[in-house]
Design a protein around this motif. Sequence first.
Motif, PDB file in Angstrom:
ATOM      1  N   LEU A 180       0.851  -1.313   0.343  1.00 50.38           N
ATOM      2  CA  LEU A 180      -0.133   0.218   0.007  1.00 50.38           C
ATOM      3  C   LEU A 180       0.892   1.318   0.189  1.00 50.38           C
ATOM      4  N   ILE A 181       1.927   1.033   0.905  1.00 49.10           N
ATOM      5  CA  ILE A 181       2.832   2.444   1.020  1.00 49.10           C
ATOM      6  C   ILE A 181       3.651   2.971  -0.671  1.00 49.10           C
ATOM      7  N   SER A 182       3.839   1.350  -1.486  1.00 51.09           N
ATOM      8  CA  SER A 182       4.188   1.940  -2.964  1.00 51.09           C
ATOM      9  C   SER A 182       3.504   2.440  -3.622  1.00 51.09           C
ATOM     10  N   CYS A 183       1.858   1.526  -3.268  1.00 52.72           N
ATOM     11  CA  CYS A 183       1.488   2.302  -4.473  1.00 52.72           C
ATOM     12  C   CYS A 183       1.291   3.804  -4.590  1.00 52.72           C
ATOM     13  N   ILE A 184       1.490   3.716  -3.154  1.00 53.81           N
ATOM     14  CA  ILE A 184       0.508   5.301  -3.199  1.00 53.81           C
ATOM     15  C   ILE A 184       1.819   6.283  -3.602  1.00 53.81           C
ATOM     16  N   LEU A 185       3.167   5.577  -3.052  1.00 49.38           N
ATOM     17  CA  LEU A 185       4.386   6.829  -3.589  1.00 49.38           C
ATOM     18  C   LEU A 185       4.615   6.640  -5.358  1.00 49.38           C
ATOM     19  N   PHE A 186       3.488   5.461  -6.918  1.00 46.28           N
ATOM     20  CA  PHE A 186       4.011   5.406  -7.394  1.00 46.28           C
ATOM     21  C   PHE A 186       2.724   6.388  -7.953  1.00 46.28           C
ATOM     22  N   ILE A 187       1.842   6.867  -6.910  1.00 44.37           N
ATOM     23  CA  ILE A 187       0.748   7.153  -7.383  1.00 44.37           C
ATOM     24  C   ILE A 187       0.821   8.667  -7.504  1.00 44.37           C
ATOM     25  N   PHE A 188       2.362   9.117  -7.061  1.00 47.53           N
ATOM     26  CA  PHE A 188       2.825  10.569  -6.563  1.00 47.53           C
ATOM     27  C   PHE A 188       3.611  10.763  -7.757  1.00 47.53           C
ATOM     28  N   ILE A 189       4.637   9.257  -8.160  1.00 47.55           N
ATOM     29  CA  ILE A 189       5.433   9.583  -9.140  1.00 47.55           C
ATOM     30  C   ILE A 189       4.858   9.972 -10.359  1.00 47.55           C
ATOM     31  N   GLU A 190       3.391   9.128 -10.835  1.00 52.83           N
ATOM     32  CA  GLU A 190       3.063   9.995 -11.555  1.00 52.83           C
ATOM     33  C   GLU A 190       2.245  10.561 -11.624  1.00 52.83           C
ATOM     34  N   ILE A 191       1.770  11.429 -10.548  1.00 50.46           N
ATOM     35  CA  ILE A 191       1.405  12.363 -10.505  1.00 50.46           C
ATOM     36  C   ILE A 191       2.606  14.023 -11.111  1.00 50.46           C
ATOM     37  N   MET A 192       3.605  13.819 -10.754  1.00 49.25           N
ATOM     38  CA  MET A 192       4.479  14.447 -10.589  1.00 49.25           C
ATOM     39  C   MET A 192       5.315  14.826 -11.880  1.00 49.25           C
ATOM     40  N   SER A 193       4.516  13.373 -13.050  1.00 53.23           N
ATOM     41  CA  SER A 193       5.744  13.489 -14.087  1.00 53.23           C
ATOM     42  C   SER A 193       4.277  13.310 -15.135  1.00 53.23           C
ATOM     43  N   GLY A 194       2.861  13.986 -14.794  1.00 55.02           N
ATOM     44  CA  GLY A 194       1.787  14.978 -15.666  1.00 55.02           C
ATOM     45  C   GLY A 194       1.410  13.346 -15.820  1.00 55.02           C
ATOM     46  N   HIS A 195       0.691  12.100 -15.591  1.00 61.39           N
ATOM     47  CA  HIS A 195       0.469  10.713 -16.130  1.00 61.39           C
ATOM     48  C   HIS A 195      -1.000  10.115 -15.491  1.00 61.39           C
ATOM     49  N   TYR A 196      -1.717  10.879 -15.541  1.00 62.43           N
ATOM     50  CA  TYR A 196      -2.769  11.601 -14.547  1.00 62.43           C
ATOM     51  C   TYR A 196      -3.638  10.255 -14.611  1.00 62.43           C
ATOM     52  N   VAL A 197      -4.197   9.729 -15.658  1.00 61.40           N
ATOM     53  CA  VAL A 197      -4.207   8.467 -16.375  1.00 61.40           C
ATOM     54  C   VAL A 197      -3.847   7.016 -15.695  1.00 61.40           C
ATOM     55  N   SER A 198      -2.489   6.965 -15.546  1.00 60.87           N
ATOM     56  CA  SER A 198      -1.346   5.799 -15.012  1.00 60.87           C
ATOM     57  C   SER A 198      -2.019   6.023 -13.236  1.00 60.87           C
ATOM     58  N   ALA A 199      -2.227   7.652 -12.376  1.00 61.14           N
ATOM     59  CA  ALA A 199      -1.532   7.894 -11.438  1.00 61.14           C
ATOM     60  C   ALA A 199      -3.554   7.155 -10.997  1.00 61.14           C
ATOM     61  N   SER A 460      -2.511  31.500 -11.698  1.00 61.36           N
ATOM     62  CA  SER A 460      -2.288  31.906 -10.678  1.00 61.36           C
ATOM     63  C   SER A 460      -2.051  31.164  -9.617  1.00 61.36           C
ATOM     64  N   ALA A 461      -2.048  30.423  -9.190  1.00 59.57           N
ATOM     65  CA  ALA A 461      -1.871  29.552  -7.981  1.00 59.57           C
ATOM     66  C   ALA A 461      -0.456  28.582  -8.414  1.00 59.57           C
ATOM     67  N   SER A 462      -0.315  28.096  -9.236  1.00 55.71           N
ATOM     68  CA  SER A 462       1.187  27.124  -9.896  1.00 55.71           C
ATOM     69  C   SER A 462       0.741  26.124  -8.539  1.00 55.71           C
ATOM     70  N   ARG A 463      -0.123  25.271  -8.068  1.00 57.85           N
ATOM     71  CA  ARG A 463      -0.178  24.124  -7.686  1.00 57.85           C
ATOM     72  C   ARG A 463      -1.265  22.990  -7.741  1.00 57.85           C
ATOM     73  N   GLN A 464      -0.288  22.152  -7.372  1.00 60.37           N
ATOM     74  CA  GLN A 464      -0.470  21.243  -7.498  1.00 60.37           C
ATOM     75  C   GLN A 464      -1.282  19.502  -6.437  1.00 60.37           C
ATOM     76  N   GLU A 465      -2.505  19.997  -6.182  1.00 61.49           N
ATOM     77  CA  GLU A 465      -2.870  19.216  -4.598  1.00 61.49           C
ATOM     78  C   GLU A 465      -3.573  17.755  -5.118  1.00 61.49           C
ATOM     79  N   GLY A 466      -2.951  16.980  -4.701  1.00 57.42           N
ATOM     80  CA  GLY A 466      -3.096  15.562  -5.507  1.00 57.42           C
ATOM     81  C   GLY A 466      -3.583  15.693  -6.695  1.00 57.42           C
ATOM     82  N   LEU A 467      -4.629  14.536  -7.281  1.00 58.55           N
ATOM     83  CA  LEU A 467      -4.507  14.459  -8.470  1.00 58.55           C
ATOM     84  C   LEU A 467      -5.226  15.897  -9.099  1.00 58.55           C
ATOM     85  N   LEU A 468      -4.600  16.931  -8.254  1.00 60.08           N
ATOM     86  CA  LEU A 468      -5.596  18.468  -9.394  1.00 60.08           C
ATOM     87  C   LEU A 468      -4.792  18.407  -9.584  1.00 60.08           C
TER      88      LEU A 468
END
Length: 571
Positions: A180-199, A460-468
């Motif tokens: 589960l921890i690895s799954c959560i980390l992989f989600i954020f790696i995909e998010i920060m890579s811009g791969h929302y479908v994979s995330a 103006s916000a330049s924010r990444q809040e989870g998947l958003l």
Amino acid sequence: MSVLATPDRQRSYRPRARRGCLTCKPDCLKCSSTGRKCDGYETPSPPPPQRNAGLRLPYAYYPQALQYSGNTRETRSFQFFYERTVPSLTGLCGSEFWSGLVLRVSEHETAVYHALIALGSLHENFEKGNWLIQRGFNPFAVQQYVLAIRALLGSSDSSPCTSPDQPAGSPRSLTVDVCLISCILFIFIEIMSGHYVSAIGHVRNGVKILQDVYEDPHSGTYHHPFLKPSTVTRLEMDYLRKILNRLQDQALTLTRTATDKALKGSLQVVGSRHAEIPECFRSVSDAHECFDYHVDRLYQEFSEIEPNRENEASETYVNFMQEAEALMNKWSAALYRLEELRGPQLTYRDSIGLKILRIYQCWRLILLDRSKSGATDLQSWDKYNSTFQQIVSLAAVVVNMADTDVPASSDSSVVSDTAHGGRKKPSFSIDMGIICPLYDVATLCRDPSTRRRAVKVLRSASRQEGLLNSHLCAVVAERVIELEETAALQGGIDDLVTSRLAGPDLYNQTGVSNHHITRSSEVPHAARFVYAYPNFDPFNKQAFLTLAVDQAGEMHTKIPLPAMTAVLDTE
């Protein structure tokens, strides 16, 4: 279910004891009970330094990490994760998951360690200004991500999670918590890579795994049909549930699919020590946790009774709405008393948190009022225009405060420019934020001034809040505004989506309707969308705006989203 661990329960990942086996410390019984390889014993070493010993603390405190590190690049990214990513992901109220559990697990699990390095590297690039959706290709992060996946599957000889009596790659070589921890980390790696479908795919898989996790009351361990049991505490498992619950909620906001609706409805509500609403909250953190608990609980109950509210369950529905209103009023009163008593003494971080809670308070009151009235006419949203304005004003203050050392004035309505081309300093978090409510205002409030101001704050916000992502939501909201206002001038949505204006040319005609629509009443019901969300085609590098144009049957139509397609083409 109480989230407090029993006093005698032992944490599975705690700071190393001075004596014990090299793999897990403190003893070999722990190794044998969890299937871990025991590497024998070493001579006692001095106790680790205190947390205030210096900036390079994580390597002194987690010496195993240095054994995995083969170069200074890994060291740098791990350090960045500890110093910058952890504070970002803990959010306004903090989280033992990021500041404690993940770092302790990384000391023993190669997969988690490499995932942290990958995430730290991606976050460092994000903060350098390439914030939109982390477009740049990062070979080092990809390499670390691949190493993490291989270690998780047991294909790496160095993977500490492989047991000698189990084949490499076998799911049963993984414990529940590491998976589960690895799954959560992989989600954020995909998010920060811009791969929302994979995330989103990882989010769904994590939630499905959680559905089959159960606790053995006798041993206190957590079990799964295809994973090894974990000895994490109930509190630590609740951290995992809360994060995946929030990510699933965000996934539903983005997709609106039946799959994500079903997963959202199946989520287990995590118990809270702050479930009882007091006369006055002791802290913003307590108010936040209490709010999350009751929103999740009420959502689950509403999902169960809402389908039948028009017939035999109508009385149940009325009673439910009365309970929800009473809870919201009590929570609001406790929050107001906190602000009255501690307002001048609130920390800078708590001041931001309080304003974010006010935003969600406004939004929940709107939803509660609409549910009570049973309103279905899309023009009924107009009665909340003043509340929409309040949400945008609070969000603008949050954005300003988050980017300055001196708190902004509470009545500030102007989003100041910064060195990031008019955008604020990039911000990455999973915590309750401003993107979702601002997007709702931009797409549901038809007052032209208010909704455009919401888009301006998002841009103006330049924010990444989870998947958003604030930029993505701003682009989509702008498209919705253009389409609705053009439809209002041309006779309705049906004519619009079948005309040439539904194609890419419309995006280049920004402002066609801006000079004509002056108030929300000029956008009729027939020109309004029920909801809108982006849809990605990662293989063809295309993006679409999916619109629900008929509330009765929710008929969907896809319209090209040229601005986002252009961004995807830069990958």
